[in-house]
Enzyme design. Sequence first.
Site, PDB file in Angstrom:
ATOM      1  N   HIS A 179      -3.733   6.149   4.232  1.00  0.00           N
ATOM      2  CA  HIS A 179      -2.354   6.479   4.598  1.00  0.00           C
ATOM      3  C   HIS A 179      -2.010   7.901   4.126  1.00  0.00           C
ATOM      4  O   HIS A 179      -2.527   8.367   3.111  1.00  0.00           O
ATOM      5  CB  HIS A 179      -1.368   5.543   3.885  1.00  0.00           C
ATOM      6  CG  HIS A 179      -1.342   4.143   4.408  1.00  0.00           C
ATOM      7  ND1 HIS A 179      -1.998   3.745   5.541  1.00  0.00           N
ATOM      8  CD2 HIS A 179      -0.692   3.034   3.946  1.00  0.00           C
ATOM      9  CE1 HIS A 179      -1.773   2.458   5.753  1.00  0.00           C
ATOM     10  NE2 HIS A 179      -0.985   2.002   4.801  1.00  0.00           N
ATOM     11  N   CYS A 195       0.805  -1.224   0.000  1.00  0.00           N
ATOM     12  CA  CYS A 195       0.000   0.000   0.000  1.00  0.00           C
ATOM     13  C   CYS A 195       0.842   1.280   0.000  1.00  0.00           C
ATOM     14  O   CYS A 195       0.592   2.199  -0.777  1.00  0.00           O
ATOM     15  CB  CYS A 195      -0.959  -0.007   1.190  1.00  0.00           C
ATOM     16  SG  CYS A 195      -0.188  -0.515   2.743  1.00  0.00           S
TER      17      CYS A 195
END
Lengths: 372, 372
Positions: free
Chosen positions: B279, B165
């Site tokens: 994130h 990710c």
Amino acid sequence: MQLSRSAQLRAPGVAKRVSRARVAVVKAAKTADGPRVAIVGITGAVGQEFLTVLKERNFPYSSIKMLASARSAGKKQEFEGVSYTVEELTENSFNDVDIALFSAGGSISKKLGPVAAKAGAIVVDNSSAFRMTEGVPLIIPEVNPEAMSHIKIGKGGAIIANPNCSTIIALMAVTPLDRVATVKRMVVSTYQAASGAGAAAMEELRQQTRDVLDGKPAQPKIFPQQYAFNLFSHNSAMDVELGYNEEEMKLVKETRKIWGKPDVRITATCVRVPVMRAHAESINLEFEKDISEAQALEALAAFPGVSIINDRTNNRFPTPLDATTKDNVFVGRVRRDISREDKRGLDLFVCGDQIKKGAALNAVQIAELLLK
Amino acid sequence: MQLSRSAQLRAPGVAKRVSRARVAVVKAAKTADGPRVAIVGITGAVGQEFLTVLKERNFPYSSIKMLASARSAGKKQEFEGVSYTVEELTENSFNDVDIALFSAGGSISKKLGPVAAKAGAIVVDNSSAFRMTEGVPLIIPEVNPEAMSHIKIGKGGAIIANPNCSTIIALMAVTPLDRVATVKRMVVSTYQAASGAGAAAMEELRQQTRDVLDGKPAQPKIFPQQYAFNLFSHNSAMDVELGYNEEEMKLVKETRKIWGKPDVRITATCVRVPVMRAHAESINLEFEKDISEAQALEALAAFPGVSIINDRTNNRFPTPLDATTKDNVFVGRVRRDISREDKRGLDLFVCGDQIKKGAALNAVQIAELLLK
């Protein structure tokens, strides 16, 4: 200036008001020949922390004056077993004050800091009002105490500036390394707590988080963005041309002044995270000279006010909670920067309590230097 | 492969089970000549997001198989108006599968990924099991689709790896800039969400936060540290010699493989913050050539899958909440690095949904490339 406990008990004004039972748990530091202290902004988060720190460090004072805006005047403030009345802050508040700890915002410092200094007080100012003013020492006691050595109690008033929280916390970790290998360039990314924006911001984080957990919409008031389970670029004013915000530029400019190195190169990205009162900083360093991890850890271990948490085997490094309410700045993730082929790069991760070392503790340490 | 809505309604198996009233809100993509899809790990956070993304993107499939461990076998899974029964994942699960989307952890991928490929399926694997394996393409569709152009449905099985990710989110922002001025070095500090550690980690953050707000002690289970109102160094395994954790080394190694640039220099500090599912990353870049802010913004604006939030006047930049459940990666704080005297440095701040572009969406986009 340090008195024995029995001497403290004999200090005027204490014995009369404090019962023996209470004195047992009170580290009373009231002492006849101590400086006369004033706290400006007693009702704020940092104002209250001044009291905590003065008590914890057994700071010797002969009198203490609690100052705040007219709105708070008349309120009671307990301290070391004595009940004080909060007084309204005016231009006449400083005639009988040796040390004035200011934390009531930049505009009050700008207006009344010089008034207090003219009245003979040494102002330790926690705002940004005078940090970059020429002739005003900008002090981290572990880093550059010599810059205020000409200022002495009873020899005329003065202003000493307390650096910004992010600067203090970064430089507590980086200064010992700079002394070993000379820092050339720093890349800093911060993870900053709510407390930097005051007690109301901490309450906003709590309230919003409760609301979001209850399925209600977050209601941003102090910060423009939702704070609960979110993070955002620091909300200080931005230089639209440069693209840096004030918090970032403070780190750049204050470091240069504190170190006396106008050429040190710094870039910073300052970010507010949903944490209560300790800041974290991810710091990438480039040095003039080689420096090993072992040398770095040795220098950090020898530096006063620094604690190391650097346990690679158990993946245990500093967190904001480790630093919360603690005096020391915590350093870990100390490692050679693998993006460099030479031995002149290190990465580290630093946590420090924003209200303590980032504000009140550093200011009281400055006051302590005045007693030496 | 795209069918009209009426053609979709005629597709076998749909009309029988789905009432007309429900079809009106269903973007049914079931189509007779679409690939036969399997989802491995359907009960996980990413497994569920595969369904969301397949539906949102109107992905054409002829059949879909919901696979999970024996524990979940027999459960019902609704999807596009059809009730599926979750099947137990075994070595025989892949005989009638064209595309297998794996997200059930590294050990299951290691064991059953090659079995699925041998049975003729093209495995799109969300784990780290094969990312660095030679011959396994590591794909971000917007960045390096050419690396998988030799893999085609019906021409034999294969494994394609979905990057980590943090790598995907960073490279969506940095690749367009690399194409303009060639990245030489990156310094990355991450602000990573709970979702990277799965649905249980998100629940741990919720529960701990509730407890702390209620004055109860936080009870860490999944993470070793308190997560509520705290942050900590990423909990992946650490290289004790180097001092970097796996999450950081993924960013280094995967970037080199995706870009085909074994020499690009990267250092990273990966940090878990109390945010749910997007994130953030603070990225400092050094380039081979000059690059202006205007050039950078132009390249970012032209790159598919990137949205820019870069409003200096209103201090408005990307936050994790902006990116949450969104397909695009959000980029802002684009500015010339003031720590460099040349024009070869930029700072930026990036946010991307960890479950979407960081996992499920990127995998489904890889599957879409197979349909072209």
